[in-house]
Motif scaffolding. Structure first.
Motif, short mmCIF file in Angstrom:
data_model
loop_
_atom_site.label_atom_id
_atom_site.label_comp_id
_atom_site.label_asym_id
_atom_site.label_seq_id
_atom_site.Cartn_x
_atom_site.Cartn_y
_atom_site.Cartn_z
N ASP A 154 0.87 -1.18 0.00
CA ASP A 154 0.00 0.00 0.00
C ASP A 154 0.91 1.22 0.00
N ALA A 155 1.10 1.83 -1.18
CA ALA A 155 2.04 2.95 -1.31
C ALA A 155 1.55 4.18 -0.57
N THR A 156 0.24 4.34 -0.41
CA THR A 156 -0.30 5.52 0.27
C THR A 156 0.13 5.55 1.74
N SER A 157 -0.03 4.42 2.43
CA SER A 157 0.35 4.38 3.85
C SER A 157 1.72 3.76 4.06
N GLU A 158 2.38 3.38 2.96
CA GLU A 158 3.72 2.80 2.98
C GLU A 158 3.81 1.61 3.94
N ARG A 159 2.98 0.64 3.66
CA ARG A 159 3.00 -0.59 4.45
C ARG A 159 2.42 -1.73 3.62
N PHE A 160 2.67 -2.95 4.08
CA PHE A 160 2.09 -4.12 3.42
C PHE A 160 0.68 -4.37 3.96
N GLU A 161 -0.20 -4.79 3.08
CA GLU A 161 -1.57 -5.14 3.45
C GLU A 161 -1.74 -6.63 3.20
N LYS A 162 -2.10 -7.35 4.26
CA LYS A 162 -2.30 -8.79 4.13
C LYS A 162 -3.64 -9.06 3.47
N LEU A 163 -3.68 -9.96 2.53
CA LEU A 163 -4.92 -10.32 1.84
C LEU A 163 -5.51 -11.56 2.50
N GLY A 164 -6.56 -11.36 3.24
CA GLY A 164 -7.24 -12.51 3.85
C GLY A 164 -6.48 -13.14 4.98
N GLN A 165 -7.07 -14.21 5.52
CA GLN A 165 -6.46 -14.98 6.60
C GLN A 165 -6.46 -16.44 6.21
N ARG A 166 -5.59 -17.17 6.84
CA ARG A 166 -5.57 -18.60 6.55
C ARG A 166 -6.78 -19.31 7.14
N ASN A 167 -7.09 -19.02 8.38
CA ASN A 167 -8.21 -19.68 9.05
C ASN A 167 -9.19 -18.63 9.54
N ILE A 168 -10.38 -18.67 9.02
CA ILE A 168 -11.41 -17.71 9.42
C ILE A 168 -12.48 -18.46 10.19
N ASP A 169 -12.69 -18.07 11.43
CA ASP A 169 -13.71 -18.69 12.27
C ASP A 169 -15.01 -17.91 12.09
#
Length: 194
Positions: A154-169
């Motif tokens: 995410d270039a706007t906030s200069e950080r990585f954005e995780k896409l989803g989760q492995r395990n969603i309860d």
């Protein structure tokens, strides 16, 4: 001259007959009678009155007056009001958006993710800074179908954005059918899911 009196009348005026006495006694209680549970005792009445407010008590500022409640409710929506699609607002005051606008934004974001020409990069750890258009795959401890965590930069906030989760309860989440039924039964909103 001697006075004559009617002895029978004189006796009746001063004494009850046996039947009159029986009649009077039939409506009286025996001297040893009790009221049992028909009446409260003085102690029971004292206990019931303990903790009750005095007749001249007031609630001063602990409660809202009828006038204050009316003032609070003035201009508020009726409990039976409804929102038609476009007037449902999301977000905090000053940055609110309508349901239709929010759905359009989400659909646009999903479409952009689906049609992007991603540069797939498998790395052991994320770099200090990423590149736009790159999809970073970082191995995780999973051994099943989801052995990587995916990130975009995410270039706007200069950080990585995780896409989803492995395990969603999702066990505590309401199901679509439940929401549609609940909202429909309450007359609040009609939802159609394609």
């Amino acid at each position: 001259m001697a006075k004559t009196i009617d002895l029978l009348s004189w006796l009746k005026e001063r004494f009850y007959t046996e039947s009159e006495v029986d009649n009077l006694l039939s409506g009286k209680s025996d001297t040893g009678h009790t009221h049992g549970d028909i009446y409260y005792t003085e102690s029971e009445v004292d206990t019931l009155l303990n903790g009750k407010a005095e007749a001249n008590h007031n609630h001063d500022d602990r409660y809202y007056t009828e006038s204050e409640v009316d003032t609070f409710l003035n201009g508020k929506s009726s409990i039976n009001h409804t929102h038609g699609g476009d007037d449902v607002l999301f977000g905090s005051e000053g940055s609110q958006t309508t349901l239709t606008s929010k759905l359009t934004t989400i659909e646009s974001d999903i479409s952009a993710l689906q049609t992007a020409d991603w540069d797939i990069r498998i790395v052991q750890t994320l770099p200090a800074e990423g590149e736009a258009g790159a999809l970073y795959f970082v191995p995780n401890e999973d051994t099943g179908d989801n052995q990587y965590d995916e990130y975009i930069w995410d270039a706007t906030s200069e950080r990585f954005e995780k896409l989803g989760q492995r395990n969603i309860d999702l066990s505590d989440y309401v199901q679509k059918d439940d929401v549609a039924i609940s909202l429909s039964n309450a007359g609040i909103l009609s939802i159609s899911v394609e």
